[in-house]
Motif scaffolding. Structure first.
Motif, PDB file in Angstrom:
ATOM      1  N   ILE A 424       0.858  -1.194   0.000  1.00 24.21           N
ATOM      2  CA  ILE A 424       0.000   0.000   0.000  1.00 24.21           C
ATOM      3  C   ILE A 424       0.893   1.242   0.000  1.00 24.21           C
ATOM      4  O   ILE A 424       2.076   1.155   0.366  1.00 24.21           O
ATOM      5  N   GLY A 425       0.345   2.364  -0.402  1.00 25.13           N
ATOM      6  CA  GLY A 425       1.073   3.634  -0.254  1.00 25.13           C
ATOM      7  C   GLY A 425       0.581   4.339   0.997  1.00 25.13           C
ATOM      8  O   GLY A 425      -0.625   4.403   1.249  1.00 25.13           O
ATOM      9  N   LEU A 426       1.513   4.811   1.810  1.00 18.07           N
ATOM     10  CA  LEU A 426       1.140   5.650   2.954  1.00 18.07           C
ATOM     11  C   LEU A 426       1.934   6.935   2.796  1.00 18.07           C
ATOM     12  O   LEU A 426       3.113   6.999   3.119  1.00 18.07           O
ATOM     13  N   HIS A 427       1.276   7.931   2.233  1.00 17.13           N
ATOM     14  CA  HIS A 427       1.972   9.168   1.861  1.00 17.13           C
ATOM     15  C   HIS A 427       1.801  10.219   2.953  1.00 17.13           C
ATOM     16  O   HIS A 427       0.722  10.793   3.112  1.00 17.13           O
ATOM     17  N   PHE A 428       2.885  10.410   3.702  1.00 16.61           N
ATOM     18  CA  PHE A 428       2.891  11.412   4.777  1.00 16.61           C
ATOM     19  C   PHE A 428       3.344  12.753   4.211  1.00 16.61           C
ATOM     20  O   PHE A 428       3.865  12.832   3.109  1.00 16.61           O
ATOM     21  N   PHE A 429       3.169  13.783   5.002  1.00 21.92           N
ATOM     22  CA  PHE A 429       3.571  15.137   4.591  1.00 21.92           C
ATOM     23  C   PHE A 429       4.587  15.675   5.584  1.00 21.92           C
ATOM     24  O   PHE A 429       4.558  15.323   6.761  1.00 21.92           O
ATOM     25  N   SER A 430       5.459  16.507   5.111  1.00 22.80           N
ATOM     26  CA  SER A 430       6.580  16.963   5.925  1.00 22.80           C
ATOM     27  C   SER A 430       6.226  18.235   6.714  1.00 22.80           C
ATOM     28  O   SER A 430       5.623  19.144   6.127  1.00 22.80           O
ATOM     29  N   PRO A 431       6.573  18.351   7.978  1.00 21.73           N
ATOM     30  CA  PRO A 431       7.172  17.366   8.872  1.00 21.73           C
ATOM     31  C   PRO A 431       6.124  16.322   9.315  1.00 21.73           C
ATOM     32  O   PRO A 431       5.053  16.700   9.795  1.00 21.73           O
ATOM     33  N   ALA A 432       6.480  15.067   9.142  1.00 18.09           N
ATOM     34  CA  ALA A 432       5.483  13.986   9.261  1.00 18.09           C
ATOM     35  C   ALA A 432       4.929  13.832  10.671  1.00 18.09           C
ATOM     36  O   ALA A 432       3.856  13.265  10.852  1.00 18.09           O
ATOM     37  N   HIS A 433       5.656  14.305  11.687  1.00 18.35           N
ATOM     38  CA  HIS A 433       5.110  14.171  13.051  1.00 18.35           C
ATOM     39  C   HIS A 433       4.218  15.353  13.392  1.00 18.35           C
ATOM     40  O   HIS A 433       3.638  15.400  14.471  1.00 18.35           O
ATOM     41  N   ILE A 434       4.097  16.302  12.459  1.00 18.47           N
ATOM     42  CA  ILE A 434       3.269  17.480  12.736  1.00 18.47           C
ATOM     43  C   ILE A 434       2.106  17.596  11.749  1.00 18.47           C
ATOM     44  O   ILE A 434       0.966  17.824  12.154  1.00 18.47           O
ATOM     45  N   MET A 435       2.393  17.396  10.469  1.00 17.02           N
ATOM     46  CA  MET A 435       1.334  17.570   9.460  1.00 17.02           C
ATOM     47  C   MET A 435       0.244  16.514   9.653  1.00 17.02           C
ATOM     48  O   MET A 435       0.526  15.342   9.873  1.00 17.02           O
ATOM     49  N   LYS A 436      -1.014  16.965   9.527  1.00 17.56           N
ATOM     50  CA  LYS A 436      -2.142  16.088   9.865  1.00 17.56           C
ATOM     51  C   LYS A 436      -2.557  15.131   8.748  1.00 17.56           C
ATOM     52  O   LYS A 436      -3.311  14.211   8.976  1.00 17.56           O
ATOM     53  N   LEU A 437      -2.095  15.403   7.520  1.00 14.92           N
ATOM     54  CA  LEU A 437      -2.627  14.617   6.402  1.00 14.92           C
ATOM     55  C   LEU A 437      -1.867  13.313   6.175  1.00 14.92           C
ATOM     56  O   LEU A 437      -0.636  13.270   6.277  1.00 14.92           O
ATOM     57  N   LEU A 438      -2.608  12.266   5.851  1.00 18.22           N
ATOM     58  CA  LEU A 438      -2.030  11.007   5.384  1.00 18.22           C
ATOM     59  C   LEU A 438      -2.858  10.547   4.185  1.00 18.22           C
ATOM     60  O   LEU A 438      -4.070  10.355   4.305  1.00 18.22           O
ATOM     61  N   GLU A 439      -2.199  10.411   3.024  1.00 20.74           N
ATOM     62  CA  GLU A 439      -2.896   9.818   1.877  1.00 20.74           C
ATOM     63  C   GLU A 439      -2.679   8.305   1.932  1.00 20.74           C
ATOM     64  O   GLU A 439      -1.528   7.846   1.957  1.00 20.74           O
ATOM     65  N   VAL A 440      -3.787   7.575   1.983  1.00 23.81           N
ATOM     66  CA  VAL A 440      -3.706   6.113   1.983  1.00 23.81           C
ATOM     67  C   VAL A 440      -3.890   5.681   0.526  1.00 23.81           C
ATOM     68  O   VAL A 440      -5.005   5.759  -0.012  1.00 23.81           O
ATOM     69  N   VAL A 441      -2.800   5.295  -0.114  1.00 20.70           N
ATOM     70  CA  VAL A 441      -2.838   5.052  -1.558  1.00 20.70           C
ATOM     71  C   VAL A 441      -3.116   3.566  -1.815  1.00 20.70           C
ATOM     72  O   VAL A 441      -2.305   2.704  -1.472  1.00 20.70           O
ATOM     73  N   VAL A 442      -4.277   3.317  -2.387  1.00 20.03           N
ATOM     74  CA  VAL A 442      -4.732   1.945  -2.579  1.00 20.03           C
ATOM     75  C   VAL A 442      -4.372   1.485  -3.997  1.00 20.03           C
ATOM     76  O   VAL A 442      -4.849   2.053  -4.983  1.00 20.03           O
ATOM     77  N   ALA A 443      -3.517   0.490  -4.065  1.00 16.69           N
ATOM     78  CA  ALA A 443      -3.100  -0.015  -5.366  1.00 16.69           C
ATOM     79  C   ALA A 443      -4.099  -1.067  -5.848  1.00 16.69           C
ATOM     80  O   ALA A 443      -5.005  -1.471  -5.111  1.00 16.69           O
ATOM     81  N   GLU A 444      -3.900  -1.502  -7.086  1.00 13.13           N
ATOM     82  CA  GLU A 444      -4.875  -2.399  -7.723  1.00 13.13           C
ATOM     83  C   GLU A 444      -5.121  -3.661  -6.889  1.00 13.13           C
ATOM     84  O   GLU A 444      -6.247  -4.116  -6.753  1.00 13.13           O
ATOM     85  N   LYS A 445      -4.019  -4.216  -6.333  1.00 12.96           N
ATOM     86  CA  LYS A 445      -4.197  -5.506  -5.654  1.00 12.96           C
ATOM     87  C   LYS A 445      -4.216  -5.399  -4.135  1.00 12.96           C
ATOM     88  O   LYS A 445      -4.236  -6.410  -3.440  1.00 12.96           O
ATOM     89  N   THR A 446      -4.185  -4.182  -3.592  1.00 17.53           N
ATOM     90  CA  THR A 446      -4.157  -4.028  -2.133  1.00 17.53           C
ATOM     91  C   THR A 446      -5.392  -4.687  -1.498  1.00 17.53           C
ATOM     92  O   THR A 446      -6.525  -4.418  -1.912  1.00 17.53           O
ATOM     93  N   ALA A 447      -5.178  -5.513  -0.478  1.00 20.53           N
ATOM     94  CA  ALA A 447      -6.297  -6.212   0.174  1.00 20.53           C
ATOM     95  C   ALA A 447      -7.097  -5.240   1.043  1.00 20.53           C
ATOM     96  O   ALA A 447      -6.524  -4.309   1.616  1.00 20.53           O
ATOM     97  N   PRO A 448      -8.425  -5.455   1.167  1.00 18.88           N
ATOM     98  CA  PRO A 448      -9.261  -4.545   1.965  1.00 18.88           C
ATOM     99  C   PRO A 448      -8.770  -4.377   3.405  1.00 18.88           C
ATOM    100  O   PRO A 448      -8.797  -3.270   3.949  1.00 18.88           O
ATOM    101  N   ASP A 449      -8.300  -5.460   4.040  1.00 19.36           N
ATOM    102  CA  ASP A 449      -7.879  -5.287   5.445  1.00 19.36           C
ATOM    103  C   ASP A 449      -6.546  -4.521   5.543  1.00 19.36           C
ATOM    104  O   ASP A 449      -6.233  -3.954   6.593  1.00 19.36           O
ATOM    105  N   VAL A 450      -5.814  -4.471   4.435  1.00 20.64           N
ATOM    106  CA  VAL A 450      -4.598  -3.651   4.417  1.00 20.64           C
ATOM    107  C   VAL A 450      -4.995  -2.163   4.343  1.00 20.64           C
ATOM    108  O   VAL A 450      -4.419  -1.312   5.025  1.00 20.64           O
ATOM    109  N   VAL A 451      -6.037  -1.894   3.558  1.00 21.36           N
ATOM    110  CA  VAL A 451      -6.550  -0.516   3.493  1.00 21.36           C
ATOM    111  C   VAL A 451      -7.065  -0.113   4.875  1.00 21.36           C
ATOM    112  O   VAL A 451      -6.748   0.973   5.390  1.00 21.36           O
ATOM    113  N   ALA A 452      -7.842  -0.997   5.480  1.00 23.86           N
ATOM    114  CA  ALA A 452      -8.398  -0.709   6.814  1.00 23.86           C
ATOM    115  C   ALA A 452      -7.260  -0.457   7.812  1.00 23.86           C
ATOM    116  O   ALA A 452      -7.371   0.416   8.680  1.00 23.86           O
TER     117      ALA A 452
END
Ligand code: 3HC
Ligand code: NAI
Length: 698
Positions: A424-452
């Motif tokens: 899976i992609g877990l795209h943090f933003f800099s500085p990662a311990h401060i910025m609130k956003l996380l993009e959870v990047v779901v690839a074609e074969k990523t399993a649902p419980d991995v997304v969860a």
């Protein structure tokens, strides 16, 4: 009486218990019930005092926000407050959990207030584009004075019971069952013949320099109007009799209720909560997470490790060499000592995090038992594939393999392993311990419980997690690339980077795009331009002057010079005249006669580019809903919260006019300004982006 208010009698004391889960918002039925409850207590022989308590996790979280924008129904909240305060009985509010907005206003209408040590009070209305509208701007200054009232009302900050007590908001802080505490307090008042104590009858507060306070608040709000308007409401408390002050407050409240800013901020409030609410996550159990591996301890790896440690995870961080490992350890310790200094963690926690919970290693075998690994090495597909090959070999079955890549194809990364369903992609933003956003990047074969699990990790790290599909730049960076390009085009055609930055700061952005470039490092964009050069569409207009800035070794703040020149130690810069010269030379070379841009046109083009690309991102399913885009821009890109996000902004402006503008810009540059099919479709159907959000919620 409605079933939202329970009525019981304890000797001389009547207890009104608010029962409106989850947070006892003051819905119409609750307001009706409170009025009826007061009447019942007054008619109940022998009752001398009333205690108001909340059931469940809060006293009252405020007015019912879902009722905003609908026809208000009587009894209105200010009248409920007056009804409580005017009672001949002594009224005590016994608070636990949160007492926010209208919830605190109910408490301020009671004659006495007691609270649990863990209780918090606050007036967060400004975060919804409003001011308190049920008397807090009139009662609070009478109770605690103007300065602390303005602090609380204009910031919306919540204070704990101890601070509330020292400010004079709360009379007593006592641990125990809220009802028992309230009843005991009321019995004592009765026994000591304590008087009713209506705050509205207290002396008006001393005045301050109102215009200075108004101007200062307006400036601090960067275009947000409600905090400054709150100053005027508090001014009324000092200058007018109570009842007239209440009318002044009501007038401002009702005017703000009609603003776009109120709509934008309430959209943000609900979207923030809806963003993790996805059909694909329903009923899917996330995998267990205790230990997290991180590959690469540079800017991002160290930041992610810090966030994970702060959230209580064990972290194993892998670097390439001993010196890089030491440097990574130093970066993490530096981040954590920042948290220690700000009082976020204790010395004991700091010691445990840096010694026990963190392992830094150069040996991939150390990852054998981690539950999830986040790769944050150089942005290079070759390097990433090599790393994922090693992870595939050493990680236990079921471990999740994540990449923090900013742009690269997560499907391709996944394909380089024998377990693409775990990638899976877990795209943090800099500085990662401060910025609130996380993009959870779901690839074609990523399993649902991995997304969860990605969403569960985001929650544990206190992030706003947004689902994104795979494309160059996912949601945020892809849209950023487009609106940045619109800014570059305007520079070629006659606007200066400095005018553009200023126009966008005036619009409400924390920083303009060129100042952001200086902050992030101009070398990043330079590298991206080089990477994309080979695959660029022939119609693409790409300025070359930014390359020349970099070729001279000027990368922005870190080198002291970029679009702006930075004095040593200063984060704010002055325009760099060399940039203007480079731009003039490029225009001459391209035979462009520069034209004037108004600030309004700058904002319109920048926003039109952002919305158009965002509509493509939603249309292609990269973002599931417009609100997902809104949350990405709000939490990752400094978009002004009071507009709710670019899609909400577009709805508020009206999509037909925006599409018409895009079509007119397309006459100059048909390739760049190609209207998004989704935007055209919505306009043709007479719908807007929020209609799509509502459709998705069904
Ligand atoms: N009205 C309606 N619904 C509300 C609400 C409110 N005031 N406050 C929270 N909710 C809803 C949320 O939308 C959420 O619904 P969902 O489960 O369907 O998504 C649910 O209650 C639980 O909320 P959270 O998920 O946010 O739970 P938390 O425990 O994390 O936070 C909270 C609780 C601190 C109360 C937080 O929800 C909050 O800050 N609420 C808003 C408080 C507020 O702004 N009050 C002022 C209202 S304006 C006002 O009072 C005007 C007056 O002056 C006239
Ligand atoms: P960086 O250059 O600061 O850190 C990369 C680290 O990875 C270096 O310390 C390096 O020694 C280490 N490394 C390289 N190959 C390795 C390997 N095979 N094994 C172990 N360690 C290895 O880079 P940065 O900025 O932290 O970026 C890392 C990733 O995060 C990139 O994919 C980047 O695109 C992405 N990213 C960067 C953001 C930013 O603002 N810098 C924001 C979001 C994502």
């Amino acid at each position: 009486m409605t079933d939202k208010i329970g009525y019981t009698r304890k000797g001389d004391v009547a207890v009104l218990r608010i029962k409106n889960p989850p947070v006892n918002a003051l819905s119409h039925a609750v307001r009706e019930g409170l009025v009826a409850g007061m009447a019942q207590a007054e008619a109940d022989d022998g009752v001398k005092a009333v205690v108001i308590v909340g059931e469940g996790r809060a006293f009252i979280a405020g007015a019912d926000i879902t009722e905003f924008g609908k026809t208000p129904l009587e009894p209105f909240l200010p009248d409920v407050c007056k009804r409580i305060e005017d009672s001949p009985l002594i009224v005590v509010a016994s608070m636990h959990g949160v007492s926010l907005g209208g919830g605190l206003e109910i408490a301020l209408s009671a004659h006495y207030r007691v609270a649990q040590p863990s209780a918090k009070v606050g007036l967060p209305e400004v975060h919804l584009g409003l001011i308190p509208g049920a008397g807090a701007t009139q009662r609070l200054p009478r109770l605690i004075g103007v300065d602390p009232s303005l602090d609380l009302i204009t910031s919306g900050r919540q204070v704990k019971a101890a601070e509330a007590e020292s400010l004079g908001i709360v009379d007593q802080v006592t641990e125990g069952d809220p009802e028992d505490v309230g009843v005991a307090y009321a019995e004592n008042l009765i026994a000591t013949n304590a008087p009713r104590r209506p705050v509205s009858e207290m002396a008006a507060p001393a005045p301050i320099d109102w215009d200075a306070a108004y101007d200062g608040t307006l400036k601090k709000g960067r275009g947000q109007i409600s905090p400054a308007q709150a100053v005027r409401a508090v001014q009324a408390a000092a200058e007018l009799p109570f009842d007239e002050g209440m009318l002044a407050e009501r007038k401002i409240f009702m005017e703000l209720m009609e603003t776009d800013q109120r709509q934008g901020m309430i959209h943000a409030f609900f979207s923030e909560r809806a963003v993790g609410n996805l059909p694909e996550l329903k009923g899917v159990e996330p995998r267990a997470l205790q230990s997290i591996g991180i590959i690469g301890g540079g800017t991002m790896g160290a930041g992610i490790a810090t966030a994970a440690l702060l959230a209580g995870f064990n972290v194993v961080l892998i670097e390439m060499k001993e010196d890089a490992a030491e440097a990574a350890r130093g970066r993490i310790a530096g981040n954590l000592s920042g948290a220690l200094k700000r009082g976020k963690i204790t010395q004991m926690k700091y010691d445990a995090m840096t010694n026990t919970a963190l392992e830094v290693s150069i040996n991939y075998d150390s990852l054998a038992s981690v539950d999830l690994v986040i790769e944050a090495v150089f942005e290079d597909m070759g390097v990433k594939k090599e790393v994922f090959g090693k992870l595939d070999a050493v990680c236990k079955p079921g471990a999740i393999l994540a990449s923090n890549t900013s742009y690269l194809d997560v499907d391709e990364i996944a394909a380089s392993t024998s377990r693409p369903a775990d990638v899976i992609g877990l795209h943090f933003f800099s500085p990662a311990h401060i910025m609130k956003l996380l993009e959870v990047v779901v690839a074609e074969k990523t399993a649902p419980d991995v997304v969860a699990t990605g969403f569960a990790l985001g929650k544990a790290l206190n992030k706003i997690s947004v689902r994104a599909g795979v494309c160059d730049g996912f949601i945020g960076n892809r849209i950023l690339a487009t609106y940045r390009t619109a800014a570059d085009h305007m520079v070629l055609d006659g606007a200066s980077p400095f005018q553009i930055d200023k126009a966008l700061v005036d619009f409400g952005f924390a920083m303009g795009p060129f100042a952001v470039g200086d902050l992030a490092g101009l070398d990043i964009g330079w590298a991206t331009r080089k990477r994309k050069a080979a695959t660029r569409h022939p119609a693409e207009r790409v300025p070359t002057y930014p390359d020349k800035i970099c070729e001279a070794g000027n990368f922005g703040q870190k080198t002291g010079k970029g679009y702006y020149i930075y004095e040593a130690g200063s984060r704010g810069g002055v325009p760099n005249p060399e940039v203007s010269e480079l731009i003039a030379a490029e225009r001459a070379e391209r035979d462009i006669t520069p034209r004037d841009f108004t600030d309004a046109e700058i904002v319109r083009r920048y926003m039109a580019a952002m919305v158009n690309e965002a509509a493509k991102v939603v249309g292609e399913g990269i973002a599931k809903r417009p609100l997902d885009v809104d949350m990405v821009l709000l939490f990752g890109y400094g978009f002004p919260r009071y507009w709710g996000g670019p899609m909400k902004w577009a709805d508020l402006q009206g999509l037909p006019a925006l599409l018409a503008d895009i079509e007119s810009y397309a006459k100059e540059d048909a390739w760049f300004w190609e209207p998004a099919p989704l935007l055209k479709q919505l306009v043709a159907e007479g719908r807007n982006f929020d209609d799509l959000n509502k459709q998705a919620a069904k």
